[in-house]
Design a protein around this motif. Structure first.
Motif, PDB file in Angstrom:
ATOM      1  N   LEU A  25       0.831  -1.202   0.000  1.00  0.00           N
ATOM      2  CA  LEU A  25       0.000   0.000   0.000  1.00  0.00           C
ATOM      3  C   LEU A  25       0.868   1.255   0.000  1.00  0.00           C
ATOM      4  O   LEU A  25       0.592   2.226  -0.717  1.00  0.00           O
ATOM      5  N   ALA A  26       1.936   1.236   0.801  1.00  0.00           N
ATOM      6  CA  ALA A  26       2.843   2.387   0.816  1.00  0.00           C
ATOM      7  C   ALA A  26       3.481   2.594  -0.555  1.00  0.00           C
ATOM      8  O   ALA A  26       3.579   3.726  -1.051  1.00  0.00           O
ATOM      9  N   LEU A  27       3.909   1.493  -1.176  1.00  0.00           N
ATOM     10  CA  LEU A  27       4.521   1.606  -2.500  1.00  0.00           C
ATOM     11  C   LEU A  27       3.502   2.085  -3.529  1.00  0.00           C
ATOM     12  O   LEU A  27       3.822   2.942  -4.365  1.00  0.00           O
ATOM     13  N   GLY A  28       2.285   1.548  -3.475  1.00  0.00           N
ATOM     14  CA  GLY A  28       1.253   1.989  -4.414  1.00  0.00           C
ATOM     15  C   GLY A  28       0.975   3.473  -4.289  1.00  0.00           C
ATOM     16  O   GLY A  28       0.806   4.182  -5.293  1.00  0.00           O
ATOM     17  N   THR A  29       0.933   3.964  -3.039  1.00  0.00           N
ATOM     18  CA  THR A  29       0.728   5.400  -2.817  1.00  0.00           C
ATOM     19  C   THR A  29       1.880   6.210  -3.394  1.00  0.00           C
ATOM     20  O   THR A  29       1.677   7.244  -4.047  1.00  0.00           O
ATOM     21  N   TYR A  30       3.106   5.742  -3.165  1.00  0.00           N
ATOM     22  CA  TYR A  30       4.281   6.463  -3.655  1.00  0.00           C
ATOM     23  C   TYR A  30       4.291   6.511  -5.178  1.00  0.00           C
ATOM     24  O   TYR A  30       4.577   7.562  -5.789  1.00  0.00           O
ATOM     25  N   MET A  31       3.954   5.390  -5.805  1.00  0.00           N
ATOM     26  CA  MET A  31       3.915   5.355  -7.269  1.00  0.00           C
ATOM     27  C   MET A  31       2.833   6.286  -7.799  1.00  0.00           C
ATOM     28  O   MET A  31       3.031   6.993  -8.799  1.00  0.00           O
ATOM     29  N   GLY A  32       1.680   6.312  -7.121  1.00  0.00           N
ATOM     30  CA  GLY A  32       0.613   7.218  -7.545  1.00  0.00           C
ATOM     31  C   GLY A  32       1.019   8.671  -7.420  1.00  0.00           C
ATOM     32  O   GLY A  32       0.710   9.494  -8.295  1.00  0.00           O
ATOM     33  N   LEU A  33       1.732   9.009  -6.319  1.00  0.00           N
ATOM     34  CA  LEU A  33       2.201  10.387  -6.148  1.00  0.00           C
ATOM     35  C   LEU A  33       3.233  10.753  -7.206  1.00  0.00           C
ATOM     36  O   LEU A  33       3.265  11.896  -7.681  1.00  0.00           O
ATOM     37  N   ALA A  34       4.081   9.781  -7.584  1.00  0.00           N
ATOM     38  CA  ALA A  34       5.053  10.042  -8.644  1.00  0.00           C
ATOM     39  C   ALA A  34       4.348  10.391  -9.949  1.00  0.00           C
ATOM     40  O   ALA A  34       4.729  11.343 -10.649  1.00  0.00           O
ATOM     41  N   LEU A  35       3.306   9.638 -10.286  1.00  0.00           N
ATOM     42  CA  LEU A  35       2.560   9.930 -11.518  1.00  0.00           C
ATOM     43  C   LEU A  35       1.829  11.264 -11.414  1.00  0.00           C
ATOM     44  O   LEU A  35       1.710  11.998 -12.403  1.00  0.00           O
ATOM     45  N   ALA A  36       1.331  11.596 -10.202  1.00  0.00           N
ATOM     46  CA  ALA A  36       0.673  12.895 -10.024  1.00  0.00           C
ATOM     47  C   ALA A  36       1.662  14.030 -10.255  1.00  0.00           C
ATOM     48  O   ALA A  36       1.317  15.060 -10.863  1.00  0.00           O
ATOM     49  N   LEU A  37       2.903  13.873  -9.793  1.00  0.00           N
ATOM     50  CA  LEU A  37       3.910  14.906 -10.023  1.00  0.00           C
ATOM     51  C   LEU A  37       4.234  15.060 -11.505  1.00  0.00           C
ATOM     52  O   LEU A  37       4.534  16.158 -11.968  1.00  0.00           O
ATOM     53  N   LEU A  38       4.162  13.958 -12.265  1.00  0.00           N
ATOM     54  CA  LEU A  38       4.353  14.079 -13.714  1.00  0.00           C
ATOM     55  C   LEU A  38       3.252  14.920 -14.329  1.00  0.00           C
ATOM     56  O   LEU A  38       3.501  15.735 -15.229  1.00  0.00           O
TER      57      LEU A  38
END
Length: 556
Positions: free
Chosen positions: A417-430
């Motif tokens: 879940l932590a990794l999924g959140t981090y990946m989602g935030l990375a895509l949001a920053l893109l």
């Protein structure tokens, strides 16, 4: 070292497919900036002249860069027409190739999941995303370096002629992309790696007669043809553009050079949001390489990143994106660290990074102000850019912190879940990065003014650009205007590095600009608002304004 099944259909291709979904719209929608437009203007002039060998920029010989990227863009023009979207398509293909090759190389050094995560870290990093929406030869350098190192690892496992050919083809592509550095990086990294793992037989790869013959066949004809067409090219190419440039003695000086501190700061920016994991990743990965004798195979990643960053740290000429060839190596180290986190019970590195990311999001406005002052102190062209994205900084502050804090809280005992959140935030920053580039495009590009000139000019009209430090930065106006331009030279800038025949010289003195302006011909003049204006330019002669510039026209 076992060769994984990389060649099965769709093996690892989820990464390029994801990259295509993320990068396609921004690639085709953003206009060419002043810093990249020459990579479209040069092949555009090759298209108009019908030749593959005469490299000209705004009609004058342009010998600063080897031709491979220009040739790729020319092929795109022949298929899709001379447009900015067509010019970006080869770079999109290079982007997807870099992501897949990062995964493929990672599979030879790391567990398959870690290699995939490394590929995702790369394509979702803010800097990799931003830089691959720009046309640069450094993408070809990165791709050729990846291919050369992949061939080297495969040859170590099974010394086949095919891997020799791939290695030397990659060296040739690297040279035709950016000169000696395209050869130097893979060879230096390969030699240091061979010494580290005690594999002296690598010299048989580096000195393979057929490989060297292939390399010469790729490089020598271009060097010979260009020297015949432009006597003195070889000295300029081999001495001025490599050794003298490295020492910072090139004339005119490297006006785009940034400080060493800013170079390293940009490395951190390029890897966002994964930068927060980098210290832990490098420490843990370094310990693994030292502790585990078999892990020395993985030392390639540390050698790779160290060579690239070390060379440009020592150079007196560096630009913010010169660290690009090191990003895949660092992304794979980060992918390895995330993979380890998923298998560890008490590892809290990702929740802590989420907390730090949330705090950074809250201070986005402050960080933006600090970055604005820091950048403006290093390069004039950064002046006034960052305030344009302040509204986006507020959106970042509204969205990133709540998601980051929630992910840190809920992901304390749930690594996925932590990794999924981090990946989602990375895509949001893109997404926010793309929005920022769209907001900055009127300032970074001369498309609006060029389109106006193209639609309103008549045969015989002149187009002049006022106050420009580097002549390459006029390519955006020339490309969109569809005609050569003149540039006003002040305080010795801009200035050609390679001798230009008088009939091809498009630099004019301020006195000549005044003569043209008051003469019988129509003159379109693009002026920067940040510099003093000539007294004979009247406000009622402004036909278009925007992005900190004004377009004057002397006659209706």
């Amino acid at each position: 070292m076992k060769i994984p099944s990389l060649w099965r259909p769709w093996a690892g291709f989820t990464l390029p497919l994801l990259g295509l979904a993320i990068y396609l719209l921004p690639t085709l929608s953003l206009p060419l900036s002043r810093g990249e437009a020459m990579y479209a203007q040069v092949p555009g002039e090759m298209w108009a002249s019908g030749t593959w060998t005469a490299l000209t920029l705004n009609g004058a010989p342009y010998l600063e860069k080897p031709p491979l990227l220009y040739w790729l863009n020319l092929l795109a023009f022949k298929v899709f027409g001379v447009t900015d979207g067509a010019a970006r398509l080869p770079t999109l293909a290079l982007t997807l190739g870099e992501v897949w090759l990062t995964f493929a190389l990672g599979c030879l050094l790391l567990p398959r999941r870690a290699a995939w995560l490394g590929g995702f870290v790369l394509l979702s990093s803010v800097g990799f995303f931003y830089l691959h929406l720009e046309l640069f030869t450094d993408h070809l350098i990165t791709l050729s370096l990846l291919a050369a190192l992949l061939a080297l690892l495969l040859w170590l496992k099974e010394p086949r002629l095919g891997w020799v050919c791939l290695f030397f083809l990659s060296l040739g592509a690297g040279y035709l992309s950016k000169g000696l550095i395209g050869l130097g990086f893979p060879l230096l990294i390969g030699m240091l790696y061979g010494w580290q793992i005690r594999q002296p037989r690598l010299r048989h790869l580096f000195l393979h007669p057929l490989g060297l013959a292939l390399l010469a066949l790729l490089i020598v004809p271009w060097l010979a043809a260009t020297e015949m067409a432009q006597p003195g090219f070889l000295k300029h190419h081999l001495v001025t553009e490599h050794f003298i440039r490295f020492l910072g003695e090139r004339q005119p000086g490297g006006v785009s050079t940034i400080s060493l501190g800013l170079f390293w700061l940009f490395l951190g920016v390029w890897l966002l949001p994964w930068t927060l994991l980098l210290p832990s990743a490098l420490y843990s990965y370094g310990k693994e390489v030292i502790r585990n004798p078999a892990g020395k195979v993985g030392s390639l990643l540390l050698i790779w990143a160290g060579v690239v960053l070390g060379v440009f740290s020592l150079s007196s000429t560096r630009i913010e994106y010169y660290s690009l060839p090191a990003l895949p190596a660092l992304a794979l180290v980060l992918g390895w660290r995330v993979d380890r986190y998923l298998d560890a019970d008490k590892d809290r590195v990702l929740p802590l990074a989420l907390l730090a990311l949330g705090v950074a999001g809250l201070g986005a406005g402050f960080l933006l102000s600090f970055l604005d002052r820091f950048l403006a102190g290093n390069r004039r062209e950064f002046l006034g850019l960052l305030p344009l994205v302040e509204p986006l900084a507020r959106w970042v502050a509204y969205t990133i912190p709540p998601l980051a804090f929630m992910g840190a809280l809920l992901g304390r005992r749930r690594p996925r879940l932590a990794l999924g959140t981090y990946m989602g935030l990375a895509l949001a920053l893109l997404f926010f990065t793309y929005q920022a580039l769209a907001a900055l495009s009127p300032v970074r590009s001369d498309k609006t003014f060029g389109d106006y000139v193209r639609s309103h000019s008549r045969p015989g009209d002149l187009v002049v650009m006022e106050y420009i430090e580097e002549f390459e930065l006029g390519a955006s106006l020339a490309f969109y205007a569809g005609r050569p331009i003149l540039m006003v030279q002040r305080q010795g800038l801009p200035r050609f590095v390679f001798p230009v025949p008088p009939e091809k010289d498009y630099l004019i003195a301020p006195a000549r600009l005044k003569e043209l302006w008051q003469g019988p011909r129509r003159v379109f003049l693009l002026v920067d608002d940040a510099v003093p204006r000539e007294p004979y330019l009247k406000e009622d002669q402004v036909v278009l304004r925007g992005g900190g510039k004004r377009l004057f026209l002397n006659r209706p």
